[in-house]
Design a protein around this motif. Sequence first.
Motif, PDB file in Angstrom:
ATOM      1  N   HIS A  22       0.828  -1.214   0.000  1.00  0.00           N
ATOM      2  CA  HIS A  22       0.000   0.000   0.000  1.00  0.00           C
ATOM      3  C   HIS A  22       0.862   1.263   0.000  1.00  0.00           C
ATOM      4  CE1 HIS A  22      -3.970  -1.724   0.115  1.00  0.00           C
ATOM      5  NE2 HIS A  22      -3.587  -2.566   1.071  1.00  0.00           N
ATOM      6  N   CYS A  25       2.168   1.732  -3.507  1.00  0.00           N
ATOM      7  CA  CYS A  25       1.119   2.254  -4.381  1.00  0.00           C
ATOM      8  C   CYS A  25       0.890   3.738  -4.124  1.00  0.00           C
ATOM      9  CB  CYS A  25      -0.177   1.468  -4.174  1.00  0.00           C
ATOM     10  SG  CYS A  25      -0.078  -0.241  -4.740  1.00  0.00           S
ATOM     11  N   ARG A  26       0.986   4.156  -2.882  1.00  0.00           N
ATOM     12  CA  ARG A  26       0.812   5.570  -2.527  1.00  0.00           C
ATOM     13  C   ARG A  26       1.916   6.427  -3.142  1.00  0.00           C
ATOM     14  NH1 ARG A  26       0.454  10.290  -2.019  1.00  0.00           N
ATOM     15  NH2 ARG A  26      -0.166  11.474  -0.210  1.00  0.00           N
ATOM     16  N   TYR A  28       3.627   5.772  -5.927  1.00  0.00           N
ATOM     17  CA  TYR A  28       3.631   5.759  -7.389  1.00  0.00           C
ATOM     18  C   TYR A  28       2.310   6.191  -8.020  1.00  0.00           C
ATOM     19  CZ  TYR A  28       8.282   3.816  -7.505  1.00  0.00           C
ATOM     20  OH  TYR A  28       9.636   3.649  -7.375  1.00  0.00           O
ATOM     21  N   CYS A  29       1.254   6.365  -7.221  1.00  0.00           N
ATOM     22  CA  CYS A  29      -0.042   6.784  -7.758  1.00  0.00           C
ATOM     23  C   CYS A  29      -0.679   7.822  -6.844  1.00  0.00           C
ATOM     24  CB  CYS A  29      -1.002   5.600  -7.877  1.00  0.00           C
ATOM     25  SG  CYS A  29      -0.468   4.302  -8.989  1.00  0.00           S
ATOM     26  N   GLN A  30      -1.183   8.901  -7.429  1.00  0.00           N
ATOM     27  CA  GLN A  30      -1.826   9.930  -6.628  1.00  0.00           C
ATOM     28  C   GLN A  30      -3.315   9.670  -6.432  1.00  0.00           C
ATOM     29  OE1 GLN A  30       0.743  10.949  -8.970  1.00  0.00           O
ATOM     30  NE2 GLN A  30       1.856  10.739  -7.062  1.00  0.00           N
ATOM     31  N   GLU A  34      -6.259   4.654  -9.158  1.00  0.00           N
ATOM     32  CA  GLU A  34      -4.989   4.182  -9.729  1.00  0.00           C
ATOM     33  C   GLU A  34      -4.226   3.331  -8.710  1.00  0.00           C
ATOM     34  OE1 GLU A  34      -2.985   7.756 -10.859  1.00  0.00           O
ATOM     35  OE2 GLU A  34      -3.882   7.785 -12.856  1.00  0.00           O
ATOM     36  N   ARG A  35      -4.256   3.763  -7.439  1.00  0.00           N
ATOM     37  CA  ARG A  35      -3.578   2.987  -6.391  1.00  0.00           C
ATOM     38  C   ARG A  35      -4.179   1.596  -6.275  1.00  0.00           C
ATOM     39  NH1 ARG A  35      -3.381   8.087  -3.586  1.00  0.00           N
ATOM     40  NH2 ARG A  35      -5.299   7.597  -2.474  1.00  0.00           N
ATOM     41  N   GLN A  36      -5.515   1.514  -6.327  1.00  0.00           N
ATOM     42  CA  GLN A  36      -6.185   0.211  -6.231  1.00  0.00           C
ATOM     43  C   GLN A  36      -5.840  -0.661  -7.435  1.00  0.00           C
ATOM     44  OE1 GLN A  36      -7.788  -1.014  -3.627  1.00  0.00           O
ATOM     45  NE2 GLN A  36      -8.067  -2.933  -4.691  1.00  0.00           N
ATOM     46  N   TYR A  39      -2.284  -1.868  -6.996  1.00  0.00           N
ATOM     47  CA  TYR A  39      -2.234  -2.904  -5.957  1.00  0.00           C
ATOM     48  C   TYR A  39      -2.681  -4.254  -6.531  1.00  0.00           C
ATOM     49  CZ  TYR A  39      -2.952  -5.329  -1.533  1.00  0.00           C
ATOM     50  OH  TYR A  39      -2.898  -6.242  -0.513  1.00  0.00           O
ATOM     51  N   ALA A  71       5.290  -1.462 -10.320  1.00  0.00           N
ATOM     52  CA  ALA A  71       4.951  -0.051 -10.080  1.00  0.00           C
ATOM     53  C   ALA A  71       5.603   0.858 -11.119  1.00  0.00           C
ATOM     54  CB  ALA A  71       5.375   0.361  -8.670  1.00  0.00           C
TER      55      ALA A  71
END
Length: 167
Positions: A22, A25-26, A28-30, A34-36, A39, A71
């Motif tokens: 998590h 993901c935080r 590399y994605c705002q 996108e984070r989900q 992941y 990522a």
Amino acid sequence: MTPDPVSSDFLAVLNANQGILHRMCRLYCQEAEERQDLYQEIVLQLWRAFPRYEPTAKVSTWLYRIALNVAISNLRQRTRRPAPERLGDEPPEVALPPEPGPDADDLAQLYRAIERLSDVEKAFILLYLEERTYEEMADILGITQNNVRVKMHRVQDKLRHLLTQPA
């Protein structure tokens, strides 16, 4: 029906390392969506690679290598394709403010500075924030410990510089 031992082992590894994934993901994605997506893609690639995992290597090293590759590849793909246009009268997505508290502003400023780093620099900072040793970083990134020290010093200097500049 008895549970598949491979599935059970994989879920144990995944559950033990969710925080790492998590946080990656935080970095590399705002956007939350996108984070989900990232992941889910990382989990899929970990699942595909799990049968080839060699227990002689640390599971965190194996996990970091795969997750960082996914990522960075995902980020490169997103930057190549144009942003989708919104359809209809859908309200714009509003980012949630950081949790209130004395460190919230500092944390938000740190994330804004990290977002300005390159993909590789983000990987170094992620590993540093995860309190990985230089030996572990070298193993994960496939470089020497001395190279890790030099690059880490440069990334920290750059991050300090970014934190003192307005965004």
